[in-house]
Design an enzyme around this catalytic site. Structure first.
Site, PDB file in Angstrom:
ATOM      1  N   GLU A  19      -2.936  38.233 -15.453  1.00 47.39           N
ATOM      2  CA  GLU A  19      -2.698  37.543 -14.207  1.00 47.39           C
ATOM      3  C   GLU A  19      -3.631  37.697 -13.388  1.00 47.39           C
ATOM      4  O   GLU A  19      -3.882  36.773 -12.292  1.00 47.39           O
ATOM      5  CB  GLU A  19      -1.722  38.538 -13.751  1.00 47.39           C
TER       6      GLU A  19
ATOM      7  N   PHE B 209      10.816  51.912 -13.514  1.00 48.70           N
ATOM      8  CA  PHE B 209       9.951  51.061 -14.792  1.00 48.70           C
ATOM      9  C   PHE B 209       9.497  49.813 -13.786  1.00 48.70           C
ATOM     10  O   PHE B 209       9.874  48.774 -13.259  1.00 48.70           O
ATOM     11  CB  PHE B 209      10.427  50.195 -15.614  1.00 48.70           C
ATOM     12  N   GLN B 210       8.149  49.445 -14.194  1.00 52.30           N
ATOM     13  CA  GLN B 210       7.099  48.889 -13.780  1.00 52.30           C
ATOM     14  C   GLN B 210       7.501  48.036 -12.154  1.00 52.30           C
ATOM     15  O   GLN B 210       7.131  47.366 -11.180  1.00 52.30           O
ATOM     16  CB  GLN B 210       7.350  47.435 -13.655  1.00 52.30           C
TER      17      GLN B 210
ATOM     18  N   LYS C 116      14.411  41.832  -7.380  1.00 56.24           N
ATOM     19  CA  LYS C 116      14.985  40.769  -8.495  1.00 56.24           C
ATOM     20  C   LYS C 116      16.272  39.916  -8.341  1.00 56.24           C
ATOM     21  O   LYS C 116      17.028  39.128  -8.713  1.00 56.24           O
ATOM     22  CB  LYS C 116      15.213  41.748 -10.606  1.00 56.24           C
TER      23      LYS C 116
ATOM     24  N   MET D  41     -28.477  40.284 -13.128  1.00 51.04           N
ATOM     25  CA  MET D  41     -28.656  40.927 -12.035  1.00 51.04           C
ATOM     26  C   MET D  41     -28.660  42.448 -10.999  1.00 51.04           C
ATOM     27  O   MET D  41     -30.425  43.095 -10.638  1.00 51.04           O
ATOM     28  CB  MET D  41     -27.802  40.290 -10.901  1.00 51.04           C
TER      29      MET D  41
END
Lengths: 568, 109
Positions: A41, A103-104, A153, A475
């Site tokens: 993502e 969940f999630q 959802k 760096m």
């Protein structure tokens, strides 16, 4: 999906998951909007970000709840710091499960709050068209930024039907970004310009966001001032123009920093005087009056007090300043700033970037990273879209690839996100398939989003990856050399780098390895000749090379390291 | 640093308050007192309604009173940052008001 189409969205970057499945089914059943399946993502947000920076249109991201949403955070924060318009739609667990550790489940609105311009939760499905309209309006207007829409959802369930209509416009009574500046602010800015003897124009990312390149160029035809750009502003003024000073700040050119420090007028355009620009603010440009053009009230007089503030779209402000200045031309003589130009010429000749030094070295010397960028610039005629990651290679690219047009230089300036370059290049390539897109990266950064090589294969994105490989976090190592007695704590990999050529080949791409100066030019030419292939060019460079000039910590802009042993 | 009072009116929406409070927290400013009310009597905001060309209705608007210890410079920056929040309609200290992004030299709240 219908609302996104009505908004004019053509491309979405995303990754499916449970809470977003209703939306993904709707994607399957339509053919107006393309969806790009990334491999992580974070890649989706950076790709949408790159797409947005190159096109000026908002980037759109679709992710699922929980880990899908949290993985997107780094990309959202990157866009937020650089004021890039983006709309991120995150799935959420069903309404009745929110707050139950389902969940999630993650509180995406809470997690993203400090790094978004605004966010919405959908509580009723009927609100979706209005919220999407508002989200795009907020993301793209004023000082742009990312907006998150969290959709439980059940709000996208196919049986949750309502009468659909898409609003003509978004009206938010509490939100009113300035567009047209007040004439009295313009008059005061013009007064300051008329009396300046040592003016400098300092333009940043805000000028690019406002598409103000023409207005800036036209205005400076009259003023004839030297122009410097921030890292975010490169390209807004043509680098090949004789009044261009180069980038300023931490790794800015000697002449740009000297001009800023000694100026009597700084015209700041869509720039915010951040700490990589000012060095120590109390020592910043002691004799300069500041005229600050910006769309954001909170950016003006935040670090450096502005004598004149002009609020509005900087495109409009620049045009009004030019119109007003034109009426007073008899009291302006650009010859009065001629001694200033002489002074700048002298600075340039003293310590300009040493373009001749790096190219065409013999094989007894390792390849210098600056030379790599110079050759890429030459081969691409300076016309490529260049994305970068973060570190030494980013600064070398900013210093040595000369951008004559805006939206060609695409990098994470504010947040400094390693892993940005490759997915951003995907977004650019999808927007401009016929143009050359180059990702200048390092072996550290590229490994942070390397999984997107797979996405490049799926959608056939022939990007050129220029891996400036110094076998270290360059760096970090430079700072350790300069400030920590050369103790390279965790900045090298102990011979554990992958074989990048085999890695690229395993994803179906081409790989070219370059280790000697004599191979550099031809190797790069060969890579760019493979028009239809993604080519991973792994170039081993001098690991001891540092980026100069570099500001001396807590000094003024005059205090720079010019090389390892030379300070101003 | 002295204790200063800020007044905000904002849309009464979920998440609006936490954005205001979060702004203080993120920058390390401590809130001494915080009072939040859903506005019932709009008569005192007639001017604002007129300027915004809108009509406030019951339970649409929240009024926040915040007291905090900050310097003058910080106060100015806090006002600007609060003004930037999308749901904030107006924010005011003793002398000035940001009304939907426009700075006015009076305390309208």
């Amino acid at each position: 999906m219908q609302a996104l189409h009505d908004e004019g969205v053509e491309l979405i970057f995303g990754y499916p998951g449970g809470a977003a499945l209703h939306i993904y089914d709707a994607i399957f059943r339509q053919d107006k909007i393309d969806h790009i399946l990334v491999r992580h993502e974070q890649g989706a947000t950076h790709a949408a970000d790159g797409y947005s920076r190159a096109t000026g249109k908002p980037g759109v991201v679709l992710v699922t709840s929980g880990p899908g949403a949290t993985n997107a955070i780094t990309g959202i924060a990157t866009a937020f710091m650089d004021s890039i318009p983006m709309v991120v739609i995150s799935g959420q667990v069903a309404s009745h499960l929110i707050g139950t550790d389902a969940f999630q489940e993650t509180d995406m609105i809470g997690v993203s709050r400090p790094v978004v311009k605004h966010s919405y939760t959908v509580f009723n499905a009927e609100e979706i068209p209005k919220i999407i309209k508002e989200a795009f309006y907020v993301a793209t207007s004023g000082r742009p930024g990312p907006v998150v829409i969290d959709i439980p959802k059940d709000m996208t369930a196919p049986d949750n039907l309502f009468d659909y209509s898409y609003p003509e416009e978004a009206i938010i009574r509490s939100y009113n970004p300035p567009i047209q500046p007040e004439q009295d602010q313009i008059d005061r800015a013009v007064e300051a310009i008329l009396i300046a003897k040592k003016p400098v124009i300092y333009a940043g990312g805000g000028a690019i966001a406002s598409n103000a390149e023409k207005e800036l160029f036209e205005l400076n035809k009259i003023i004839d001032a030297p122009v410097t750009n921030t890292l975010m502003g490169l390209g807004i003024y043509p680098a090949s123009h004789h009044r261009f000073l180069g980038m300023l700040g931490m790794h800015g050119t000697y002449q740009a920093n000297m001009a800023m420090h000694n100026a009597d007028l700084i015209i700041a355009i869509g720039a915010r005087f951040d700490d990589r620009i000012t060095n120590k603010p109390s020592k910043f440009a002691p004799n300069a009056k500041v005229v600050h053009l910006d769309v954001d009230h909170s950016s003006v007089s935040k670090i450096i007090e502005a004598n004149v503030a002009v609020f509005g779209q900087v495109k409009n402000s620049l045009k009004l300043i030019k119109d007003t200045l034109e009426k007073k031309l008899d009291s302006y003589n650009s010859a009065t700033i001629q001694p200033w130009h002489e002074q700048i010429k002298e600075w340039k000749s003293q310590h300009g970037l040493n373009y001749d030094l790096y190219k065409d070295q013999s094989d007894s010397h390792p390849i210098l990273p600056q030379a790599v960028v110079q050759h890429v610039h030459e081969i691409t005629n300076g016309e490529a879209y260049v994305t970068s990651d973060v570190g030494q290679h980013q600064m070398f690219a900013a210093q040595y690839y000369h951008f004559d047009k805006p939206r060609r230089w695409i990098n994470s300036g504010g947040l400094g996100t390693m892993g940005f370059g490759l997915p951003a290049a995907m977004g650019v390539k999808l927007a401009f398939p016929k143009d050359e897109v180059v990702c200048i990266t390092g072996e550290g950064s590229i490994q942070m989003c390397i999984q997107e090589l797979s996405t490049c294969l799926q959608y056939n994105l022939p990007i050129k990856i220029i891996n400036i490989n110094n076998e270290a976090l360059g760096m970090v190592k430079q700072w350790q050399d300069m400030n920590y007695g050369g103790r390279h704590s965790e900045s090298t990999y102990q011979n554990s780098l992958p074989d990048f050529i085999k890695l690229a080949e395993s994803y179906g791409h081409e790989g070219i390895k370059i280790e000697k100066n004599s191979e550099l030019k031809d190797g790069l030419k060969k890579a760019f000749a493979m028009k239809d292939k993604l080519v991973f060019v792994d170039i081993y460079v001098d690991p001891s090379e540092h980026v100069y000039p570099m500001q001396v910590a807590n000094g003024s802009l005059e205090n720079m390291w010019l090389s390892k042993d030379k300070q101003t | 640093m002295i204790k200063r009072k800020l007044i905000l009116i904002m849309e009464n929406k979920p998440g609006a308050l936490v954005r205001v409070v979060g702004l203080f927290h993120q920058r390390g400013y401590n809130i001494e007192t915080l009072h939040v009310d859903s506005v019932k009597d709009f008569s005192v905001y007639k001017d604002i309604e007129k300027k915004l060309e809108t009509k406030f209705e019951d339970n649409q608007i929240s009024r926040l009173t915040i007291e905090t210890m900050v310097s003058d410079d910080l106060m100015r920056q806090i006002l600007r940052q609060l003004n930037k929040l999308i749901d904030v309609i107006a924010v005011s200290n003793e002398e000035t008001t940001y009304l939907k992004g426009v700075l006015l030299d009076e305390n309208l709240l």
